[in-house]
Motif scaffolding. Structure first.
Motif, PDB file in Angstrom:
ATOM      1  N   GLY A   1       0.807  -1.211   0.000  1.00 31.84           N
ATOM      2  CA  GLY A   1       0.000   0.000   0.000  1.00 31.84           C
ATOM      3  C   GLY A   1       0.836   1.255   0.000  1.00 31.84           C
ATOM      4  O   GLY A   1       1.841   1.370  -0.681  1.00 31.84           O
ATOM      5  N   ASN A   2       0.409   2.221   0.817  1.00 32.25           N
ATOM      6  CA  ASN A   2       1.100   3.505   0.906  1.00 32.25           C
ATOM      7  C   ASN A   2       2.076   3.583   2.063  1.00 32.25           C
ATOM      8  O   ASN A   2       2.556   4.649   2.414  1.00 32.25           O
ATOM      9  N   THR A   3       2.349   2.464   2.707  1.00 32.68           N
ATOM     10  CA  THR A   3       3.269   2.480   3.837  1.00 32.68           C
ATOM     11  C   THR A   3       4.622   3.029   3.434  1.00 32.68           C
ATOM     12  O   THR A   3       5.214   2.595   2.461  1.00 32.68           O
TER      13      THR A   3
ATOM     14  N   GLN B   1      13.843   2.136   3.511  1.00 30.39           N
ATOM     15  CA  GLN B   1      14.308   2.448   4.857  1.00 30.39           C
ATOM     16  C   GLN B   1      15.554   1.676   5.239  1.00 30.39           C
ATOM     17  O   GLN B   1      16.266   2.053   6.160  1.00 30.39           O
ATOM     18  N   ILE B   2      15.844   0.593   4.528  1.00 31.34           N
ATOM     19  CA  ILE B   2      17.006  -0.214   4.890  1.00 31.34           C
ATOM     20  C   ILE B   2      18.298   0.307   4.287  1.00 31.34           C
ATOM     21  O   ILE B   2      19.357  -0.243   4.527  1.00 31.34           O
ATOM     22  N   LEU B   3      18.225   1.359   3.499  1.00 26.22           N
ATOM     23  CA  LEU B   3      19.418   1.789   2.781  1.00 26.22           C
ATOM     24  C   LEU B   3      20.559   2.171   3.706  1.00 26.22           C
ATOM     25  O   LEU B   3      21.701   1.836   3.477  1.00 26.22           O
TER      26      LEU B   3
ATOM     27  N   ARG C   1       4.186   3.271  -7.698  1.00 27.58           N
ATOM     28  CA  ARG C   1       4.870   4.471  -8.157  1.00 27.58           C
ATOM     29  C   ARG C   1       6.387   4.296  -8.062  1.00 27.58           C
ATOM     30  O   ARG C   1       7.140   4.790  -8.914  1.00 27.58           O
ATOM     31  N   VAL C   2       6.837   3.620  -7.028  1.00 29.48           N
ATOM     32  CA  VAL C   2       8.267   3.333  -6.871  1.00 29.48           C
ATOM     33  C   VAL C   2       8.753   2.489  -8.043  1.00 29.48           C
ATOM     34  O   VAL C   2       9.807   2.751  -8.635  1.00 29.48           O
ATOM     35  N   ARG C   3       7.994   1.458  -8.375  1.00 27.14           N
ATOM     36  CA  ARG C   3       8.357   0.595  -9.498  1.00 27.14           C
ATOM     37  C   ARG C   3       8.425   1.384 -10.803  1.00 27.14           C
ATOM     38  O   ARG C   3       9.327   1.185 -11.617  1.00 27.14           O
TER      39      ARG C   3
ATOM     40  N   GLU D   1      10.492  -3.608  -1.343  1.00 31.29           N
ATOM     41  CA  GLU D   1      11.407  -2.706  -0.652  1.00 31.29           C
ATOM     42  C   GLU D   1      12.754  -3.365  -0.379  1.00 31.29           C
ATOM     43  O   GLU D   1      13.776  -2.692  -0.309  1.00 31.29           O
ATOM     44  N   LYS D   2      12.784  -4.687  -0.246  1.00 32.30           N
ATOM     45  CA  LYS D   2      14.049  -5.376  -0.009  1.00 32.30           C
ATOM     46  C   LYS D   2      14.981  -5.271  -1.210  1.00 32.30           C
ATOM     47  O   LYS D   2      16.197  -5.370  -1.065  1.00 32.30           O
ATOM     48  N   ASP D   3      14.402  -5.084  -2.405  1.00 31.25           N
ATOM     49  CA  ASP D   3      15.224  -4.998  -3.616  1.00 31.25           C
ATOM     50  C   ASP D   3      15.972  -3.674  -3.711  1.00 31.25           C
ATOM     51  O   ASP D   3      16.958  -3.571  -4.436  1.00 31.25           O
ATOM     52  N   GLU D   4      15.512  -2.657  -3.010  1.00 27.57           N
ATOM     53  CA  GLU D   4      16.100  -1.332  -3.201  1.00 27.57           C
ATOM     54  C   GLU D   4      17.536  -1.263  -2.713  1.00 27.57           C
ATOM     55  O   GLU D   4      18.363  -0.555  -3.297  1.00 27.57           O
ATOM     56  N   PHE D   5      17.858  -1.978  -1.665  1.00 26.75           N
ATOM     57  CA  PHE D   5      19.247  -2.007  -1.207  1.00 26.75           C
ATOM     58  C   PHE D   5      20.143  -2.559  -2.318  1.00 26.75           C
ATOM     59  O   PHE D   5      21.240  -2.048  -2.574  1.00 26.75           O
ATOM     60  N   LEU D   6      19.669  -3.604  -2.996  1.00 27.32           N
ATOM     61  CA  LEU D   6      20.460  -4.218  -4.059  1.00 27.32           C
ATOM     62  C   LEU D   6      20.536  -3.331  -5.293  1.00 27.32           C
ATOM     63  O   LEU D   6      21.475  -3.425  -6.077  1.00 27.32           O
TER      64      LEU D   6
END
Length: 338
Positions: A2-4, A9-11, A154-156, A198-203
């Motif tokens: 959702g919009n959470t 945040q893990i960056l 939107r992030v995607r 969101e876990k993919d963003e660190f990678l």
């Protein structure tokens, strides 16, 4: 999801490109999402549990620094370059220039920073939005981030548009996107995943395909130590799963002996101590020996390029497997992209 406001945040961005923000700043950045953050407990967890940082200088409409639009920059600077593979007679390899990987990484970092503040681009990223400084710094112009309608979708979209922009810049520079090195192509595919989480963003932000060539040795040795030494002692099941999923394990020795320079390293008994076998562990052992004893091998000027040209997916595969096993964030990879 959702919009959470949890994406990114893990960056824990510690590259010196961002400035710290406090709880009030985070609330302001979250905008319309703040009610959900309070009710879900996400806000407190995010602030307490991470090094939350944000860059307000990514968008620059009138900088004192001399900026050049990326299109003209790409026309004058080849982003995809062909190199002769040392140790072979005719073999060539196409790799990204360090300037190209720096631009790619900074754009991914800009998006990651703003996603961390629950913001996405209000309009699709365009080549015309990208500007390059005289020192290689990258900033955006004519772009706006907003917290309205923030969502994983939107992030995607932001990352999918980034993939298109990077391909366009490579093409503008004269490069053939059909000749992209496999690790960079893998990075672009990651940007376009329909199920990106969101876990993919660190990678994405710390992707090994975006490392400067000079930094690959240090990163390899760091990841090798985590896999072989640390996990070899603390969690052999993880180590074995990682080794099982590494590429080249069945044919790496054939590649090594076919390359005259690498073959010298294979048979250099005073350093290797024992015969190499056709296993993933010995592929890592050869790479570690060569990188740890560059002067002994006598090829410190081109070692990294040779190893990259022959096994371009090795480092990115090590990184991905550590990521899947929950072992990547505990390394120091965040600080290896400068």
């Amino acid at each position: 999801m959702g919009n959470t406001c949890g994406f990114g945040q893990i960056l824990g961005l510690r590259s010196g490109l961002c400035a710290d923000v406090d709880v009030a700043d985070l609330m302001q950045a979250a905008g319309s999402n703040i009610g959900h953050l309070r009710s879900s407990g996400v806000l407190a967890n995010r602030v307490v549990g991470s090094q939350y940082q944000f860059n307000t200088e990514d968008i620059d409409e009138s900088s004192a620094e001399e900026l050049r639009d990326a299109k003209s920059y790409a026309k004058d600077n080849a982003m995809l370059i062909q190199v002769q593979v040392s140790g072979t007679a005719t073999k060539t390899f196409w790799r990204l220039s360090d300037e190209a990987t720096r631009i790619s990484r900074k754009l991914a970092l800009i998006l990651g920073n703003h996603h961390s503040a629950c913001k996405c681009l209000s309009d699709p990223l365009q080549v015309s939005n990208v500007w390059v400084g005289s020192t290689g710094n990258v900033k955006l112009r004519g772009a706006k981030f907003t917290d309205k309608g923030f969502s994983i979708e939107r992030v995607r979209d932001d990352y999918k548009n980034l993939s298109m922009v990077l391909k366009q810049l490579i093409s503008i520079s004269g490069g053939d996107i059909n000749k992209l090195p496999p690790d960079y192509n893998n990075f672009l595919l990651l940007l376009t995943k329909d199920n990106l989480t969101e876990k993919d963003e660190f990678l994405i932000v710390y992707n090994a395909a975006l490392l400067p060539l000079k930094n690959r040795t240090e990163v390899f040795l760091m990841l090798h130590d985590r896999i072989v030494n640390y996990l070899g002692q603390k969690n052999r099941a993880k180590k074995n799963r990682i080794l099982h999923n590494l590429p080249y394990k069945n044919d790496w020795l054939d590649t090594a002996t076919a390359n005259a320079k690498i073959n010298q390293w294979v048979v250099k008994s005073d350093v290797q101590k024992k015969e190499y076998k056709r296993t993933a562990l010995d592929l890592l052992r050869l790479n570690r020996n060569v990188r740890s004893h560059m002067h002994d091998y006598g090829h410190d000027d081109d070692v990294e390029e040779i190893l990259y040209c022959e096994w371009p997916m090795l480092l990115i595969a090590m990184e991905k497997q550590l990521h899947l096993e929950g072992e990547l964030k505990v390394t120091d990879i965040e600080n290896k992209f400068g």
